[in-house]
Design an enzyme around this catalytic site. Structure first.
Site, mmCIF file in Angstrom:
data_model
loop_
_atom_site.group_PDB
_atom_site.id
_atom_site.type_symbol
_atom_site.label_atom_id
_atom_site.label_comp_id
_atom_site.label_asym_id
_atom_site.label_seq_id
_atom_site.Cartn_x
_atom_site.Cartn_y
_atom_site.Cartn_z
ATOM 1 N N GLY A 1 72.352 18.714 85.394
ATOM 2 C CA GLY A 1 73.639 18.103 85.119
ATOM 3 C C GLY A 1 74.609 19.100 84.507
ATOM 4 N N CYS A 2 75.884 18.727 84.533
ATOM 5 C CA CYS A 2 76.914 19.647 84.053
ATOM 6 C C CYS A 2 76.767 19.905 82.555
ATOM 7 C CB CYS A 2 78.301 19.112 84.386
ATOM 8 S SG CYS A 2 78.597 17.424 83.846
#
Lengths: 334, 334, 334, 334
Positions: free
Chosen positions: C153-154
Site C-alpha cells: 500500500g501507499c
C-alpha cells in the site's frame, strides 16, 4: 555534442531547461550560471528545486567573466531578466555562440519598442535586426539560420499559435478585435520573494489591463490589433487562453478545422482537439500547446492551453535549438 | 466605550482584530498604527485587505510618538513583532493602558527564555512578572486583574486547550511524552514577501523539528514535556493538531469525555465533539477551538483545530479584553 | 518483449502504470482492461486523462473472458479493487502469467486478515502462501522468484522504508510505539464520484483513527506495533509521513545515518537527506521515496515522502516487474 | 416575525441562507426542508456543514406534505433544483406564502424558454407572468409588490450589475457584442458527488461554450445580445467576470464612472472601484458585488466579482425578502 550553458538556471524556467538539456543526447551541460550577486551562487540546483535531488546536483556558478566562458560553449540559453539578456547576449554572440534568449530583450525588432514597453534603451539594433522570433512551428526555416533566437513570451506563444493560421488565412473579421482572455499560473511571475505572489495574497484576478507588454508583442507579430487581458490564476503552472473572434461571413467550423489541420498536422507539439476544448490539466508538465474551438454563427471561440514554463518557455527554447542544429524538433521534449 | 488602539493592523491577525473591534459595542477604534518605517503607512486598511473595502476604509497611521498616543487610549492590541512588542508595551503600560500583546514577548515569565528562544535580551522582568498568560478558558480570574495580557501563540492555544484538562486531571502516562503533530496555514508566517511563502514554493512539509519556540511555551505552561512538530500546510488559514498520548492504566474514553465536559461545558469558544474529530473547514473564519478524540486501549489521539488568526490570535485577544473589562467573553466574536 | 496487460487503467495509478509500460523497452502493451460494467469501456485512456492525448490514445477494453486473454499475456498489472484482484489474480496465475497486484488482496499471508480488515472471505490461501510482498528494496531475492507480487500500500511503503532499517537494526526502544502521522493527497481515494472527495468538501483532516487497514499491514511486515494516523491533505498527489520514535539508549544521529546508508546506498529509488527533511514537492511526479530525520536526546523524528501513485503504487509495481524479469530495477522509471 | 422555511438547506447556498435567516431579527426559522428521498433527511445542518456546529444544530426535515407546511409559514426560500422549484413554488404561492426561488424555474417569463434551455415543459405560465426577477438593485419597486421573486443566477447577477447601467445609458456600441468571460468556483455546481467536481479532476477550463443557459437569461433581461463564456476555476467560491465592450464614439472613462455612480451610489451591496478592478478575495464570504473598469480608446473592460453563493444566491435572496417586507435591504447581510 554541443557544449551548452544555461544562465538563470535557478528560476522555474531555467530549472526546466536544465532537465531538458541534461537528458538531451546531443547536448553537454557545460555549466549553470547565475548572477555573481545571486544568493543562489554556490548552491546546487537541487538545493533550490528538491525534486532534482540526486538527479541534477549541479552547482550554480556565479558568472564573472562571461567572455572567457563564451569561448568554451556552443549554445547558450538565457533564462534571465530582460536587461541581463540585453547585456549578455551580444557577448556570447560575438564569441560565435548560438543564443536562445527566453527574455523579452530581442523579441521585437524595433529598438523603440523597448523604450516604450520595457523601460530601457536598447543598445543593440544590430542584433535586433538579426534576431529570429522563435515561434517554432512558424519560423522553422529562419531558425535554422539564426544565431540569436528570441523565444516568444508565454502568453504570446499560445495566442499566436491559436490566431496565426486564422489571421493568415483571412478567416477573421478584424473590424472586431480578437479578445484574448488569458489566465496564467503564478510561476509566470518568476521565482522570487514578493508580497503579491505570496500564498495568502494570490487570488484570481485580472491585471495589466490594456497595458501588458505581451499585447504589443502579439500584435506586432500577428500584424493585427488584439485586446489582451491577462489574469493571475490561483495555480502554480499553466496558461489557458479563451479567445473570442468574429468570423468573415460564410466561414464555417469546418473551415476553421481544416485551417488548423493544414497548419499543424505535422507539428507534434501542437495538439488539435476534434471536439471540446483543452483544460489546464491537459498540458501541465508537458511541452504541448493544445487548441480547441467552437463556432456559433459568426462567432468563434478558440481555447489554447500550454504550460507557461514549457511550451511557453523552456520547451520552446529547446525546440528552437533542436531546429537550429538539425535535430528532431521534439528531441528531449517528449 | 474603550478607546482602543491596534498596532500592526496591516498584518493578517491585525486586520481580523480591526474587524472585531469595529463591531464591538463597547470599543471605539481610536487608531490603527503601523511602524513609522512601514510602506503601508498612509494607506487604508482596505487597500491592503480588499474584502474590507467600504467597511474598514481606515488609514494606517505611522507611529512616531507613542507616549502621546498612549495618553488617549484605554486598550491597546499589539499585533507586532516580538521585539517591537517588547519595546512598546511598557510605554503603554506605564501610561496606564491595558495591553493585549499578540506577540511572544511576554508569554513566559523568565527573561532567560527570550535569550534562548527568541534571540534577544529581555529588559522588562518587572512586566514579565506581572504579565498574565491569556489562555482565556483557563485564566479567567487572572485576566480580570491583568494590565498586560500575553495572548498565547497559535499552536500553543490548540495544544493546551486539548492537553491541559488531561494533564491537570492526571489522566496521562507521561513516561511517554505527548506527540503533537500540528499543521498550520501559511498565514501563520505573517504578511510579508518571502520566497518560502510564495505560492509556487509552498508545499506540505514539517519544519522546525525539535526547535520551534512554541514547544517550550507549551511545556512551560502545561508543566510537562511534549514533542511538538509543526508542519506548513498548503492552505491559507487554520491549524489542525493531532496529538498522540499514552493514558494511565484504566483510563477510559468515558473518562476523557467527562474530563473535557467538565473543563469546557461552560466555555462557548471550545466545541467538543461527541464523535469524530474536527476537520480544518470546521473552524476557518470562526473563533472556536474544536476538540475531538479517539481511544484504543492505552492510546489516546486528540485532534484540536482552530483558525490560527482567530482563536489562535485575534479572537483570543478580544476574548481576553472582554474578560478584562467584564464584558461577555464572546462579545463581538460570535 | 513481455506482452503486458493492465487491468484498471482508467484509475489514477492505472494511468501512471500505462505511461511507464508504454515507454518500457522490454514491455509490449497488449491491452488496457476495465470492468465489463465500466462506463469507461470503449473510451480512450486519453479521453479520461487528457494529458495523454496524442500519446496514449489507447482504448479501454471491457474484460469479459479473462481466461482467454490470460493465454496471450506474460505480465499482468492489476490496478483494481481488492475483491476484483482477489477474483482475477488466480485466473491469470493459473494460466502462467506473472501478476503484480496493486490492491490489498494478497499483501498479508493470513486469510483471516481479510475477514477482519477488508470485509471479505479470502478464498485463495494457496496464493496467499506464494505471494511475495513487493517492498522492492527489501524483497529483491524473493521477487526474482515470485509469480505473484503483492505491491504494498501507499502508506505502508513509506512507513516501512523509513522504519525497517531501524527496527531490524534494533535501534528503537519499542516500549514506546512509533507514532506515524501520515498525510496523503486526495488521489489516494481513487478516481470516482464521491461527496467526500469533491473539491468543496476536501479539507485537511485526520481519518480512520485507530482503524485504517494499513496499520496492521505495516505492523505485520515490520513485526512491531505502531500507531498509524492517516490524514487527508488538500492536494492531489503525494504522501508525507512524520514518524516519531524513541531510541535505545546511546543511539546517536550518526548511528541512524549509517544505518540508512547501509540499507539504501545502492537503492536508487530511496533518496536519503544529509540534512533537513523532505517536502511534498520533492517527490510529486517522481518514483522516489525521500527520507530525512532529526534526533534530540532519545527522540527521533523521521520524515518520509513519496508520490502515492508512483513509489506508493505504479512505480513500485514496475520496479517489482523489472526485478522479477531481470531488468534494471529503475527501467522506465527514471 | 416572519415564519420562514428554507427548502434545500443541505446545499451550499441553502446553508448560507440558513445562517442569514438565523441571525435575521425579523425572521423566525420554522424549518429546514429537504427532499423526502434525501440521504440528508434527519441529519443536522451542522452534520453536513461542520462550521455550524453548536450554532445551527438544526434537523433537516423530509418534506412530505408541503401543503400542510405551507399554511404555517409566511416566507419560503427555495434553494432547490429547477424542476423541484417549478413543482413546489405554486403550492406555497397558492397558500399565500411569499416565495423567493433561487432556482432558474421562474427567471424568464416565457414558458418556451424552459423547453429550450432547461429541458422541461413549464406548466405555470400564470406564475411566470407574475414572477418578479430579483435583480435587487434594479427591481426594488416590483419586488415590493411581488409574491414570487425569481432570484437571478449567479453569473447573470454580476453580468447584469456590470452591464445594465451602460446598456440603459446607451454607452455601448452593440455592433460588437459584449464578451463576458466568467470564472466560477466549484461550489457553483452544487453539493453532490460527481466525478467532474472531484478534487483531482477539477482544473481551470472553459465549459458550456455558446450553450450555457445563463447566456439567454442575461440577454433576455438586458435586452442585448452577449457572448458569455463560463469557466470552472480551481477554487471553491466566488465569481470573477471580465467583460470586454466597445464604447460609442466619444464615451470617456469619466462617463462610465459617473454612470456607475448614478446607478449605485445608494446601493450598499454594489461596491465601485475608483481605480483598479476587483480580485476574487475581495468578495469571498461577503454579500457584495464589486465593480471596476478600465478604458482605452473605444474599448472598455469591466470586471465584476461576487461570491456566487451570496450576492449570486443566498444574500440576494435575503435582500429581495428584505425589500419585499420593508426591512433594510442589507438586514442580516452586513
Amino acid at each position: 555534442m554541443l557544449n551548452t550553458l544555461i544562465v538563470g538556471a535557478s528560476g522555474y524556467a531555467g530549472a526546466e531547461l536544465t532537465a531538458y538539456v541534461n537528458r538531451h543526447p546531443q547536448m553537454n551541460l557545460t555549466a549553470l550560471g547565475v548572477s555573481a550577486q545571486s544568493n543562489d551562487a554556490g548552491k546546487l540546483l537541487s538545493d533550490l528545486h528538491p525534486q532534482y535531488k540526486g538527479v541534477l546536483d549541479i552547482p550554480l556558478q556565479p558568472l564573472n567573466d562571461i567572455s572567457e566562458l563564451a569561448k568554451t560553449v556552443d549554445l547558450v540559453f538565457l533564462a534571465t531578466a530582460h536587461e541581463v539578456s540585453h547585456d549578455m547576449a551580444p557577448v556570447f554572440l560575438d564569441a560565435g555562440c548560438v543564443v536562445c534568449d527566453l527574455s523579452g530583450a530581442f523579441r521585437v525588432n524595433q529598438a523603440e519598442f523597448y523604450t516604450r514597453y520595457y523601460g530601457f534603451e536598447h543598445q543593440h539594433q544590430d542584433w535586433l535586426d538579426r534576431a529570429v522570433y522563435g515561434l517554432a512551428e512558424w519560423q522553422h526555416e529562419a531558425i535554422k539560420q539564426a544565431q540569436l533566437v528570441a523565444v516568444p513570451g508565454c502568453y504570446p506563444t499560445a495566442a499566436q499559435l491559436a490566431l496565426k493560421p486564422l489571421v493568415d488565412g483571412g478567416l477573421l473579421n478584424l473590424d472586431q478585435w480578437p479578445v484574448i482572455n488569458a489566465v496564467s499560473g503564478v510561476s509566470g511571475a518568476g521565482r522570487k520573494a514578493s508580497l503579491g505572489n505570496s500564498f495568502c495574497e494570490v487570488s484570481f484576478q485580472p491585471y495589466g489591463i490594456f497595458n501588458h507588454r505581451h499585447q504589443p508583442e502579439i500584435s506586432a507579430h500577428l500584424g493585427v490589433p488584439v485586446i489582451f487581458t491577462p489574469h493571475l490564476g490561483n495555480f502554480a503552472r499553466g496558461i489557458v487562453e479563451t479567445i473570442t473572434c468574429r468570423l468573415q461571413p460564410g466561414v464555417s467550423a469546418a473551415d476553421i478545422a481544416s485551417t488548423y489541420q493544414q497548419a499543424y498536422h505535422d507539428k507534434p507539439l501542437v495538439r488539435l482537439y476534434d471536439k471540446g476544448v483543452p483544460a489546464l490539466k491537459a498540458v501541465v508538465g508537458l511541452p504541448y500547446c493544445d487548441i480547441g474551438f467552437s463556432v456559433q454563427d459568426e462567432h468563434l471561440i478558440v481555447v489554447a492551453a500550454e504550460d507557461n514554463l514549457l511550451k511557453g518557455a523552456a520547451a520552446q527554447a529547446v525546440q528552437c535549438a533542436n531546429i537550429r542544429f538539425g535535430f528532431e524538433p521534439t528531441q528531449a521534449l517528449i
